[in-house]
Design a protein around this motif. Structure first.
Motif, PDB file in Angstrom:
ATOM      1  N   LEU A 144       3.000  -1.423   4.812  1.00  0.00           N
ATOM      2  CA  LEU A 144       1.815  -2.187   4.438  1.00  0.00           C
ATOM      3  C   LEU A 144       0.676  -1.214   4.128  1.00  0.00           C
ATOM      4  O   LEU A 144       0.371  -0.340   4.937  1.00  0.00           O
ATOM      5  CB  LEU A 144       1.393  -3.125   5.567  1.00  0.00           C
ATOM      6  CG  LEU A 144       2.455  -4.097   6.100  1.00  0.00           C
ATOM      7  CD1 LEU A 144       1.863  -4.976   7.204  1.00  0.00           C
ATOM      8  CD2 LEU A 144       3.018  -4.964   4.974  1.00  0.00           C
ATOM      9  N   ILE A 145       0.031  -1.391   2.962  1.00  0.00           N
ATOM     10  CA  ILE A 145      -1.044  -0.492   2.525  1.00  0.00           C
ATOM     11  C   ILE A 145      -2.310  -1.323   2.305  1.00  0.00           C
ATOM     12  O   ILE A 145      -2.329  -2.251   1.493  1.00  0.00           O
ATOM     13  CB  ILE A 145      -0.668   0.240   1.227  1.00  0.00           C
ATOM     14  CG1 ILE A 145       0.708   0.911   1.343  1.00  0.00           C
ATOM     15  CG2 ILE A 145      -1.738   1.285   0.879  1.00  0.00           C
ATOM     16  CD1 ILE A 145       1.200   1.552   0.057  1.00  0.00           C
ATOM     17  N   HIS A 146      -3.362  -0.969   3.020  1.00  0.00           N
ATOM     18  CA  HIS A 146      -4.616  -1.726   2.984  1.00  0.00           C
ATOM     19  C   HIS A 146      -5.436  -1.419   1.732  1.00  0.00           C
ATOM     20  O   HIS A 146      -5.148  -0.502   0.970  1.00  0.00           O
ATOM     21  CB  HIS A 146      -5.442  -1.427   4.242  1.00  0.00           C
ATOM     22  CG  HIS A 146      -5.888   0.009   4.315  1.00  0.00           C
ATOM     23  ND1 HIS A 146      -6.966   0.490   3.615  1.00  0.00           N
ATOM     24  CD2 HIS A 146      -5.401   1.064   5.021  1.00  0.00           C
ATOM     25  CE1 HIS A 146      -7.125   1.773   3.875  1.00  0.00           C
ATOM     26  NE2 HIS A 146      -6.184   2.145   4.724  1.00  0.00           N
ATOM     27  N   GLY A 147      -6.520  -2.176   1.574  1.00  0.00           N
ATOM     28  CA  GLY A 147      -7.349  -2.074   0.389  1.00  0.00           C
ATOM     29  C   GLY A 147      -8.517  -1.108   0.521  1.00  0.00           C
ATOM     30  O   GLY A 147      -8.556  -0.244   1.406  1.00  0.00           O
ATOM     31  N   THR A 148      -9.495  -1.257  -0.362  1.00  0.00           N
ATOM     32  CA  THR A 148     -10.652  -0.367  -0.431  1.00  0.00           C
ATOM     33  C   THR A 148     -11.426  -0.367   0.884  1.00  0.00           C
ATOM     34  O   THR A 148     -11.756  -1.424   1.426  1.00  0.00           O
ATOM     35  CB  THR A 148     -11.593  -0.815  -1.562  1.00  0.00           C
ATOM     36  OG1 THR A 148     -10.891  -0.730  -2.803  1.00  0.00           O
ATOM     37  CG2 THR A 148     -12.837   0.068  -1.636  1.00  0.00           C
ATOM     38  N   GLY A 149     -11.721   0.834   1.388  1.00  0.00           N
ATOM     39  CA  GLY A 149     -12.570   0.961   2.556  1.00  0.00           C
ATOM     40  C   GLY A 149     -11.977   0.436   3.855  1.00  0.00           C
ATOM     41  O   GLY A 149     -12.684   0.346   4.852  1.00  0.00           O
ATOM     42  N   GLY A 150     -10.696   0.101   3.855  1.00  0.00           N
ATOM     43  CA  GLY A 150     -10.092  -0.476   5.048  1.00  0.00           C
ATOM     44  C   GLY A 150      -9.406   0.558   5.913  1.00  0.00           C
ATOM     45  O   GLY A 150      -9.613   1.771   5.786  1.00  0.00           O
TER      46      GLY A 150
ATOM     47  N   GLY B  50      -2.582  -2.162  -3.411  1.00  0.00           N
ATOM     48  CA  GLY B  50      -1.590  -2.630  -4.372  1.00  0.00           C
ATOM     49  C   GLY B  50      -1.443  -1.684  -5.551  1.00  0.00           C
ATOM     50  O   GLY B  50      -0.344  -1.496  -6.085  1.00  0.00           O
ATOM     51  N   ALA B  51      -2.558  -1.068  -5.960  1.00  0.00           N
ATOM     52  CA  ALA B  51      -2.489  -0.061  -7.021  1.00  0.00           C
ATOM     53  C   ALA B  51      -1.699   1.152  -6.550  1.00  0.00           C
ATOM     54  O   ALA B  51      -0.913   1.738  -7.307  1.00  0.00           O
ATOM     55  CB  ALA B  51      -3.899   0.343  -7.455  1.00  0.00           C
TER      56      ALA B  51
ATOM     57  N   PRO C 255      -5.274  -4.684  -8.356  1.00  0.00           N
ATOM     58  CA  PRO C 255      -5.662  -4.278  -9.714  1.00  0.00           C
ATOM     59  C   PRO C 255      -4.482  -3.579 -10.374  1.00  0.00           C
ATOM     60  O   PRO C 255      -3.861  -2.704  -9.764  1.00  0.00           O
ATOM     61  CB  PRO C 255      -6.831  -3.316  -9.484  1.00  0.00           C
ATOM     62  CG  PRO C 255      -6.622  -2.791  -8.100  1.00  0.00           C
ATOM     63  CD  PRO C 255      -5.943  -3.883  -7.321  1.00  0.00           C
ATOM     64  N   SER C 256      -4.174  -3.971 -11.609  1.00  0.00           N
ATOM     65  CA  SER C 256      -2.970  -3.435 -12.241  1.00  0.00           C
ATOM     66  C   SER C 256      -3.137  -3.125 -13.719  1.00  0.00           C
ATOM     67  O   SER C 256      -2.263  -2.495 -14.323  1.00  0.00           O
ATOM     68  CB  SER C 256      -1.808  -4.423 -12.082  1.00  0.00           C
ATOM     69  OG  SER C 256      -2.118  -5.669 -12.697  1.00  0.00           O
TER      70      SER C 256
ATOM     71  N   GLN D   8     -12.559   7.482  -4.785  1.00  0.00           N
ATOM     72  CA  GLN D   8     -11.353   6.766  -5.182  1.00  0.00           C
ATOM     73  C   GLN D   8     -11.674   5.602  -6.111  1.00  0.00           C
ATOM     74  O   GLN D   8     -10.993   5.386  -7.118  1.00  0.00           O
ATOM     75  CB  GLN D   8     -10.614   6.282  -3.935  1.00  0.00           C
ATOM     76  CG  GLN D   8     -10.002   7.409  -3.117  1.00  0.00           C
ATOM     77  CD  GLN D   8      -9.429   6.956  -1.800  1.00  0.00           C
ATOM     78  OE1 GLN D   8      -9.376   5.753  -1.507  1.00  0.00           O
ATOM     79  NE2 GLN D   8      -8.985   7.900  -0.969  1.00  0.00           N
ATOM     80  N   ARG D   9     -12.720   4.854  -5.777  1.00  0.00           N
ATOM     81  CA  ARG D   9     -13.087   3.708  -6.612  1.00  0.00           C
ATOM     82  C   ARG D   9     -13.595   4.152  -7.974  1.00  0.00           C
ATOM     83  O   ARG D   9     -13.297   3.511  -9.001  1.00  0.00           O
ATOM     84  CB  ARG D   9     -14.145   2.874  -5.883  1.00  0.00           C
ATOM     85  CG  ARG D   9     -14.565   1.620  -6.624  1.00  0.00           C
ATOM     86  CD  ARG D   9     -13.404   0.681  -6.842  1.00  0.00           C
ATOM     87  NE  ARG D   9     -13.859  -0.487  -7.581  1.00  0.00           N
ATOM     88  CZ  ARG D   9     -14.018  -0.521  -8.900  1.00  0.00           C
ATOM     89  NH1 ARG D   9     -13.738   0.550  -9.624  1.00  0.00           N
ATOM     90  NH2 ARG D   9     -14.434  -1.622  -9.492  1.00  0.00           N
ATOM     91  N   ALA D  10     -14.312   5.267  -8.021  1.00  0.00           N
ATOM     92  CA  ALA D  10     -14.829   5.756  -9.294  1.00  0.00           C
ATOM     93  C   ALA D  10     -13.715   6.185 -10.233  1.00  0.00           C
ATOM     94  O   ALA D  10     -13.836   6.076 -11.456  1.00  0.00           O
ATOM     95  CB  ALA D  10     -15.788   6.927  -9.058  1.00  0.00           C
ATOM     96  N   GLY D  11     -12.601   6.659  -9.685  1.00  0.00           N
ATOM     97  CA  GLY D  11     -11.498   7.126 -10.514  1.00  0.00           C
ATOM     98  C   GLY D  11     -10.437   6.093 -10.797  1.00  0.00           C
ATOM     99  O   GLY D  11      -9.501   6.356 -11.561  1.00  0.00           O
ATOM    100  N   LEU D  12     -10.569   4.889 -10.226  1.00  0.00           N
ATOM    101  CA  LEU D  12      -9.475   3.927 -10.290  1.00  0.00           C
ATOM    102  C   LEU D  12      -9.186   3.426 -11.703  1.00  0.00           C
ATOM    103  O   LEU D  12      -8.015   3.300 -12.094  1.00  0.00           O
ATOM    104  CB  LEU D  12      -9.777   2.740  -9.369  1.00  0.00           C
ATOM    105  CG  LEU D  12      -8.672   1.688  -9.267  1.00  0.00           C
ATOM    106  CD1 LEU D  12      -7.376   2.299  -8.752  1.00  0.00           C
ATOM    107  CD2 LEU D  12      -9.110   0.525  -8.380  1.00  0.00           C
ATOM    108  N   LEU D  13     -10.217   3.135 -12.486  1.00  0.00           N
ATOM    109  CA  LEU D  13      -9.981   2.593 -13.820  1.00  0.00           C
ATOM    110  C   LEU D  13      -9.157   3.560 -14.670  1.00  0.00           C
ATOM    111  O   LEU D  13      -8.172   3.157 -15.303  1.00  0.00           O
ATOM    112  CB  LEU D  13     -11.316   2.283 -14.507  1.00  0.00           C
ATOM    113  CG  LEU D  13     -11.230   1.771 -15.951  1.00  0.00           C
ATOM    114  CD1 LEU D  13     -10.341   0.545 -16.047  1.00  0.00           C
ATOM    115  CD2 LEU D  13     -12.624   1.470 -16.492  1.00  0.00           C
ATOM    116  N   ASP D  14      -9.523   4.820 -14.688  1.00  0.00           N
ATOM    117  CA  ASP D  14      -8.767   5.800 -15.470  1.00  0.00           C
ATOM    118  C   ASP D  14      -7.341   5.944 -14.945  1.00  0.00           C
ATOM    119  O   ASP D  14      -6.390   6.108 -15.726  1.00  0.00           O
ATOM    120  CB  ASP D  14      -9.467   7.160 -15.434  1.00  0.00           C
ATOM    121  CG  ASP D  14     -10.742   7.191 -16.261  1.00  0.00           C
ATOM    122  OD1 ASP D  14     -10.937   6.290 -17.095  1.00  0.00           O
ATOM    123  OD2 ASP D  14     -11.559   8.111 -16.056  1.00  0.00           O
ATOM    124  N   GLN D  15      -7.180   5.873 -13.630  1.00  0.00           N
ATOM    125  CA  GLN D  15      -5.846   6.028 -13.052  1.00  0.00           C
ATOM    126  C   GLN D  15      -4.952   4.826 -13.355  1.00  0.00           C
ATOM    127  O   GLN D  15      -3.759   4.988 -13.634  1.00  0.00           O
ATOM    128  CB  GLN D  15      -5.972   6.256 -11.544  1.00  0.00           C
ATOM    129  CG  GLN D  15      -6.614   7.587 -11.194  1.00  0.00           C
ATOM    130  CD  GLN D  15      -7.098   7.649  -9.768  1.00  0.00           C
ATOM    131  OE1 GLN D  15      -6.562   6.995  -8.875  1.00  0.00           O
ATOM    132  NE2 GLN D  15      -8.146   8.434  -9.525  1.00  0.00           N
TER     133      GLN D  15
END
Length: 322
Positions: A65-71, A138-139, A161-162, A236-243
């Motif tokens: 199980l992998i948690h989300g942002t900031g968790g 999930g990403a 987000p996918s 991590q959040r700043a780089g997510l869209l490009d990734q």
């Protein structure tokens, strides 16, 4: 005149130094309190020179199980993991940079995080677990399936987000990922963010559902508000869209059973933009949309989340039909 100006400047410098010392003292004090209040729940592993915090419970097929942002792990161990532990061996990780897992100074992309967590799972004897990730997790789970296809048996994405989105970085992350924001704003947040702010933020993430009673304290917000964690979250959040944009072409490498779970009332990660296209991008992927459910599906509808994991296990021949 010049003498008065000089004295005024000296006084200003002294005030700024005292204010800085106060902020740093309060930040360090709050971090120490958070770590004393919410110590590691599980064991600490070493993978690629990084510490990974893992909680393991139950018996049966392996589920990560992998948690989300900031968790951190507590988001999963509060309810979902114990429910699953009656028939799975559940492994819950702090993502790199979160909770008690460290990340390289240069940061960790979703692919980096997937590789590190897959290495940690292997150390725990989970060679090919079912991998479930919620939101940002999930990403990471998608990156795991696309880049390490022989290191999992099935994939479950929950409010993940996918696909690329046409939206600027939210203001908070734009500020805290900027060098000035990292140096000034982040320590101020660690030092002075109130419980009321934390509660409002959590309520917004859960909407239209309410958070479970006691959630705002149980999930250790003080750990998230540590300076290192805030900076890691922003990076991590700043780089997510490009990734994510780079990951989409690799979806055709995913060859394991995939279950996609998403709330139709999710305003954090759009189901129309992210969940609906995935069955056309991943061969054999199955989508379940939940009417009226928001972003925190695994809390709002744990039964549906467990059912998705059960379907994935069944399709991967890890469980027999009930």
């Amino acid at each position: 005149m010049a003498k008065a100006l000089g004295l005024g400047l000296i006084a200003l410098v002294i005030v700024l130094l005292l204010a800085t010392a106060l902020v740093l003292w309060r930040a360090a004090r709050n971090e120490a309190r958070a770590e004393a209040t919410w110590p590691p729940e599980g064991r600490l592993l070493q993978v690629e020179g990084q510490q990974v915090h893992a909680v393991v419970m139950g018996q049966g097929p392996d589920v990560v199980l992998i948690h989300g942002t900031g968790g951190n792990t507590r988001d999963m161990t509060l309810d979902l993991a114990p429910r699953l532990a009656s028939r799975y061996r559940v492994i819950v990780f702090d993502r790199p940079g979160m909770g008690y897992s460290t990340a390289p100074e240069t940061g960790a992309t979703i692919v980096d995080q997937a590789r590190i967590l897959a290495g940690a799972a292997r150390l725990l004897g989970a060679e090919r677990p079912i991998v479930m990730g919620q939101s940002y997790g999930g990403a990471v789970a998608l990156a795991w399936a696309a880049h390490l296809p022989d290191r999992l048996s099935a994939l479950v994405t929950v409010a993940a987000p996918s696909n690329p989105w046409p939206r600027d970085l939210p203001r908070l992350y734009a500020i805290t990922s900027h060098p000035l924001g990292k140096a000034v704003v982040v320590p101020l947040m660690t030092a002075f963010v109130s419980e009321d702010y934390v509660s409002r933020t959590i309520a917004g993430i859960f909407a239209p559902q309410d958070p479970p009673p006691g959630y705002a304290r149980a999930v250790a917000p003080g750990l998230t508000l540590r300076r290192a964690s805030l900076r890691a979250t922003a990076r991590q959040r700043a780089g997510l869209l490009d990734q994510i944009t780079a990951l989409v072409p690799a979806y055709d490498r995913i060859a394991v059973p995939v279950e996609i779970l998403h709330g139709q009332a999710d305003t954090t990660v759009s189901p129309d933009l992210h969940a609906r296209p995935l069955p056309g991008q991943i061969d054999g992927a199955r989508l379940t949309l939940l009417p009226g459910i928001g972003h925190m599906v695994h809390h709002a509808d744990p039964a549906a989340t467990i059912a998705a994991i059960d379907r994935a296990a069944l399709r991967a021949d890890l469980r027999k039909p009930d």
